[in-house]
Design an enzyme around this catalytic site. Structure first.
Site, short mmCIF file in Angstrom:
data_model
loop_
_atom_site.label_atom_id
_atom_site.label_comp_id
_atom_site.label_asym_id
_atom_site.label_seq_id
_atom_site.Cartn_x
_atom_site.Cartn_y
_atom_site.Cartn_z
N HIS A 1 -15.53 27.07 4.83
CA HIS A 1 -14.66 27.53 5.66
C HIS A 1 -14.69 26.90 7.61
CE1 HIS A 1 -10.50 29.67 7.84
NE2 HIS A 1 -11.85 29.67 8.25
N GLU A 2 -15.89 27.66 7.23
CA GLU A 2 -16.85 27.54 9.09
C GLU A 2 -17.25 26.43 9.17
OE1 GLU A 2 -16.79 29.63 11.12
OE2 GLU A 2 -15.67 31.52 9.88
N HIS B 1 -14.02 24.15 10.41
CA HIS B 1 -13.95 24.14 12.16
C HIS B 1 -15.42 22.97 12.75
CE1 HIS B 1 -11.40 26.87 11.48
NE2 HIS B 1 -12.12 27.78 10.71
#
Length: 357
Positions: free
Chosen positions: A31-32, A35
Site C-alpha cells: 500500500h505504501e 504512494h
C-alpha cells in the site's frame, strides 16, 4: 531432548502467527509502495520510506530518500515533503497539482487491489477446475431439491443480488435468519434452458458463533481450464471480493451483521494462522480478500483514511479552492480517534472470543 521437544512444540504453535504478521506487513508495505512509486513518478519529494514502526534496525540513505527498516513489523509509511504541513519546496506534495496529489493518494489502495488480482490469478491457475454457479449434483437428503432447484440450473441472483461466482453465493448463504425448525428460505433466480426462473428455495441452517449459515446441500459444476476462462475467472473473482467487502459494509450498517461478525487484527491473525497450518494455498484466498478489503476500505470517504483525503482534493479540483490545512487536520484527527476507538472495541471483542473458546 525435553528442551528440544519444547522448542519444536513452541515453534509449531508460533510460526503460523508469524506468517500472519508477515502477510499484514507485506500488504501494508505494498500500500505504501503505491504512494511511493507514484510520488516518485510525479517527482514529488519523498523524505522517508519505512518498513515497520518503532526503533530502527538499519537504514539506507538513497540519493534523496531515507529507507528505514524498523523493529516492529506492523505496517510502514511513506513520508513526503509537505504532506501534512506547508513547505516552500517546489517539489513538495502540498505544492503539486491537485490531480497528481489525487493519484498519489489513490495509488496505495489501487496497489492493494492489483495485488488482490494477482493473488486471485495464482489461485485460479492452481485450481483443478474453473468454478461456475451451475448446480452439478445434490447431496444425500438435500432439502433444496424439494423447492424446485434442479441440476444444471445456473444461480444468477439471490435475494435481489446478482451472483457471478460461487463466492457470491457463499456470501449470500451467511447471516441468514432461520425459522423455528432451522430452515431458511431464499429468493433465487436461476437460468434454466435460457430462461430466468424465480424460485423460493428452502435450506437447512446451522449456527456458529452466533451467526447462522445455509447448509450447502449441492455441488457446483467445474469447467476445464482454458486461457479465456482463467482470465474471466480471475477478474470475476476479484470483482466478487470487492462486492463482498462493499456488501459486508452495507449489511453491517443495516444491522444484518452484528459487531460479533467483525474481526480486527487479532481475529484475522487467528484465522490466517489456522489456514497456514493447512498449507499455502489455503492462505492465498484470505490474503486476497484482506488486500482487497484494505484497498476498498481505504477508498471510503472517511476522515483519516485515504478516501477522506481524496474527498478534500476532489473538492479542490472541482472548486479550485483548498480547504485550510488546520481544518482538514482537525477533521482527520477526529476521524482517526473514532477509528482507533472502533479498533480497540473490535480487538477486545476478538480477545474475548478467543478466551471464550
Amino acid at each position: 531432548m525435553i528442551i528440544i521437544s519444547a522448542l519444536i512444540s513452541f515453534w509449531n504453535s508460533v510460526w503460523p502467527y508469524l506468517v500472519a504478521i508477515l502477510i499484514f506487513l507485506v500488504l501494508i508495505v505494498i500500500h505504501e509502495f503505491g504512494h511511493f512509486i507514484i510520488a516518485k513518478l510525479f517527482k514529488v519529494k519523498v523524505n522517508e520510506f519505512a518498513v515497520g514502526f518503532g526503533p530502527k534496525l538499519f537504514k539506507v540513505q538513497g540519493k534523496e530518500t531515507l529507507y528505514r527498516f524498523n523493529l516492529i513489523p506492523f505496517g510502514g509509511y511513506c513520508a513526503m515533503e509537505g504532506e501534512d504541513e506547508t513547505s516552500e519546496d517546489p517539489r513538495a506534495f502540498c505544492n503539486a497539482k491537485a490531480y497528481k496529489r489525487f493519484l498519489i493518494v489513490a495509488a496505495g489502495a489501487v496497489f492493494n487491489l492489483i495485488l488482490g488480482l494477482i493473488l486471485v490469478a495464482v489461485i485460479v491457475l492452481n485450481s483443478n477446475l474453473i468454478g461456475t454457479t451451475k448446480v452439478h449434483s445434490f447431496r444425500d437428503n438435500a432439502v433444496s431439491v424439494n423447492s424446485g432447484l434442479k441440476v444444471y440450473d445456473e444461480i444468477i441472483e439471490i435475494n435481489g443480488r446478482r451472483t457471478y461466482t460461487t463466492n457470491d453465493i457463499m456470501y449470500a448463504f451467511t447471516a441468514v435468519t432461520p425459522d423455528e425448525n432451522g430452515k431458511t428460505t431464499l429468493s433465487m433466480t436461476v437460468l434454466r434452458d435460457g430462461k430466468h426462473v424465480p424460485l423460493n428455495v428452502e435450506f437447512d441452517s446451522e449456527t456458529e458463533d452466533g451467526i447462522s449459515y445455509i447448509v450447502l446441500d449441492f455441488t457446483f459444476i467445474g469447467e476445464e481450464k482454458t486461457f479465456l476462462n482463467v482470465i474471466s475467472a480471475t477478474f470475476k473473482t476479484t470483482f466478487s471480493y470487492c462486492r463482498t467487502v462493499w456488501f459486508s459494509l452495507i449489511d453491517l450498517i443495516s444491522g444484518k451483521f452484528g459487531i460479533s461478525a467483525v474481526s480486527g487484527p487479532v481475529g484475522v491473525t487467528t484465522t490466517i494462522g489456522q489456514a497456514a497450518k493447512m498449507g499455502l494455498m489455503n492462505i492465498l484466498p484470505i490474503m486476497a480478500l484482506i488486500t482487497v478489503n484494505l484497498g476498498i476500505f481505504n477508498l471510503l470517504p472517511v476522515p483519516a483514511l485515504d478516501g477522506g483525503r481524496l474527498l478534500f482534493i476532489f473538492f479542490e479540483m472541482v472548486t479550485g479552492k483548498k480547504i485550510a490545512k488546520k481544518y482538514e487536520g482537525i477533521i482527520h484527527a477526529v476521524g482517526l480517534i473514532l477509528l482507533l476507538a472502533l479498533m480497540v472495541l473490535i480487538t477486545f471483542k476478538d480477545i474475548w472470543q478467543l478466551i471464550a473458546r
